[in-house]
Design a protein around this motif. Sequence first.
Motif: not given
Length: 133
Positions: A116-123, A125-133
């Motif tokens: 569960i926490f691995e999934e949270i970490k990935n989410t 990171k994905e959200n931060l990457e989406r914000e950078r674009r």
Amino acid sequence: MVTKQEALRELVFDSLQDLQELRAFVQRIELRSFKKGSEKKVCVIVFSNFFALQEWSIKEASILDRMRELYKQRGLKNVAVFHKVVAEAQGQNRFYKERSKGEFEILSNNPAIRAIFEEIKNTIKENLERERR
């Protein structure tokens, strides 16, 4: 003759054709100026709640592809010109800014909790990457 507002509404709703649950939460669709004094317009889709906005962000890429396709098919270049599509929630007066970078140690030895926490970490990171674009 179709008005600009009608054409815009039909475009958005037809783009959400396969997403009936999301269509139900569209409160209004409008064109706004990109910046004060600018002639460029933004298509703004206002949802009645934040959860619909989250659903939009998950499926945004495919919805925008469908919108582009319909825009060209219907020849809306002379009817409703806009350069960007923005979605927001009604009454959205605060913006959540992620403070975590997704870099934290998971101390649990329970495999289910670790997953569960691995999934949270990935989410995160994905959200931060989406914000950078």
